[in-house]
Design a protein around this motif. Structure first.
Motif, PDB file in Angstrom:
ATOM      1  N   TRP A   1       0.814  -1.210   0.000  1.00  0.00           N
ATOM      2  CA  TRP A   1       0.000   0.000   0.000  1.00  0.00           C
ATOM      3  C   TRP A   1       0.852   1.267   0.000  1.00  0.00           C
ATOM      4  O   TRP A   1       0.383   2.327  -0.429  1.00  0.00           O
ATOM      5  N   ARG A   2       2.090   1.168   0.448  1.00  0.00           N
ATOM      6  CA  ARG A   2       2.968   2.342   0.494  1.00  0.00           C
ATOM      7  C   ARG A   2       3.966   2.387  -0.656  1.00  0.00           C
ATOM      8  O   ARG A   2       4.815   3.272  -0.704  1.00  0.00           O
ATOM      9  N   GLY A   3       3.871   1.436  -1.569  1.00  0.00           N
ATOM     10  CA  GLY A   3       4.702   1.484  -2.760  1.00  0.00           C
ATOM     11  C   GLY A   3       6.144   1.086  -2.566  1.00  0.00           C
ATOM     12  O   GLY A   3       7.018   1.545  -3.315  1.00  0.00           O
ATOM     13  N   ASP A   4       6.432   0.234  -1.587  1.00  0.00           N
ATOM     14  CA  ASP A   4       7.798  -0.253  -1.400  1.00  0.00           C
ATOM     15  C   ASP A   4       8.122  -1.293  -2.478  1.00  0.00           C
ATOM     16  O   ASP A   4       7.339  -1.536  -3.388  1.00  0.00           O
ATOM     17  N   ASP A   5       9.278  -1.919  -2.367  1.00  0.00           N
ATOM     18  CA  ASP A   5       9.733  -2.885  -3.363  1.00  0.00           C
ATOM     19  C   ASP A   5       9.470  -4.312  -2.889  1.00  0.00           C
ATOM     20  O   ASP A   5       9.608  -4.619  -1.701  1.00  0.00           O
TER      21      ASP A   5
END
Length: 412
Positions: A290-294
């Motif tokens: 949801w936070r766009g990490d990898d």
């Protein structure tokens, strides 16, 4: 029938990533998703990429699958290193499916060991496996805990037999408290997954399922509205009139009841469909999505994302195994997201979190979002105090209408 893969550009056979993926990589968390595509039966509502044991052979069989998954772990580590990505230990690992625990616990441990060997684990890393209540034993859960798993997410879905029957679930309700107790004895944190809105489920049925789940004192609960996907058995049953259809008002009433009972039991919402007993017990792997990490996704049909580059593996397990057996990337396609698309996706996902969406960040998408805030407050969809402090946080009404809130924020 499993849903189709998205369209995209061809993925390179060596798996190398473009330079964009390197930008800011050191500051982003890195996780691993492992898809285990096996189920005892295919549930009538499910369109995930899953198969029963007898459907597959060769490197795609259940017996060989751990070796195939380890081969992709090794391929991924080499591809990321050759692409110039900084070495980052895993902050989260999530085994999903399917039913991961249909594989022997030793196989799941072997895949995790390979991942830790390739990247290492951050101190306190979260390592989760999904499981059906009837696919674990005290011994298998202890073995998983000893191997480094920290958390198990049980697919409880309902405590009502006739609801489980419509969903084609194979476990009996009495198995759930046993599985929870075994997981606790092994030292694992416990999440329970529930589904509401099943055809024929009354509000009293749903209340009973919630109260039963909460009586087991889970650390985390997920409660998702049933979505009828085209091509599934359930969609055909509804079309033929064999079971009733889905009702939006029924979904809303059941969500409100879920939030009331789960909150009263001491868990707090942190995402529209997820509640945890403490902030530390929120599912960190899903928060990374949801936070766009990898993350790198292992397995047939699994999706990956690194620095705005997104790709997905070939869908059929046999094709997946054959590619890895030939030393080639199993990716079927990929896309490189531009800044506007990434901003839109960020808004769509972060708006669902109780941490909220920074109002100042909406300026990157034009004036629509900032101008919409006053109306959202007036309509009772976002919390006015949080908005005054610069963050857009959904109220209960806003959570019920989360998609509509996002549409009002985003430019036409």
């Amino acid at each position: 029938m499993p849903s189709a893969l998205p369209l995209g550009d061809p993925a390179p056979p060596d798996g190398l990533l473009p330079g964009q993926a390197l930008d800011g990589a050191a500051a982003r968390a890195f996780g691993l998703y492992v898809h285990i595509p096996f189920c005892a039966v295919r549930c009538g509502y499910c369109d995930f990429n899953t198969y029963t044991a007898t459907e597959l052979g060769g490197g795609a069989s259940q017996d060989a699958y751990a070796s195939t998954a380890v081969a992709e772990v090794d391929f991924a580590a080499a591809a990321l290193s050759s692409s110039g990505l900084p070495a980052r230990p895993l902050s989260t690992v999530f085994f999903g499916g399917g039913t991961p625990t249909l594989l022997p616990a030793e196989d799941l441990a072997r895949i995790l060991t390979a991942a830790v060997r390739a990247w290492g684990l951050e101190p306190g890393a979260e390592v989760t496996t999904e499981a059906n209540p009837d696919s674990v034993t005290p011994e298998s859960l202890r073995l998983l805990a000893d191997a480094g798993f920290t958390r198990v997410s049980f697919g409880m879905q309902s405590a009502v037999p006739h609801v489980l029957k419509v969903l084609d679930r194979t476990h009996t309700p009495s198995r759930v408290p046993q599985a929870v107790r075994w997981a606790r004895d092994a030292g694992l944190a416990v999440s329970l997954d529930l589904i509401y809105g099943t055809p024929g489920e009354s509000l009293d049925d749903w209340r009973y399922s919630l109260e039963t789940a909460l009586s087991y004192a889970p650390d985390h609960i997920s409660a998702y509205a049933l979505i009828v996907e085209e091509g599934t058995k359930l969609a055909a049953q509804i079309r033929r009139g064999e079971v009733p259809g889905i009702d939006d008002d029924d979904h809303a009433a059941k969500y409100e009841l879920a939030d009331e009972l789960i909150s009263a039991a001491g868990l707090s919402w942190y995402e529209v469909s997820n509640w945890s007993r403490t902030p530390e017990q929120a599912c960190r792997h899903n928060l990374a999505y949801w936070r766009g990490d990898d993350w790198w996704g292992i397995g047939p049909g699994a999706h990956s994302h690194v620095g705005g580059v997104r790709w997905w593996n070939v869908k059929h397990p046999t094709a997946y195994a054959n590619r890895l057996g030939s030393g080639l990337s199993p990716a079927a396609g990929r896309e490189t997201l531009d800044s506007e698309t990434r901003n839109v996706e960020r808004v769509m996902l972060e708006a669902r979190l109780n941490s909220g969406l920074e109002i100042a960040s909406l300026g990157g998408l034009g004036d629509t979002g900032r101008h919409a805030v006053a109306g959202l407050i007036a309509d009772g969809l976002v919390d006015p105090v949080s908005a005054f402090r610069g963050s857009l946080v959904l109220t209960l009404k806003g959570r019920l209408l989360a998609d509509a809130v996002v549409r009002r924020i985003l430019p036409d």
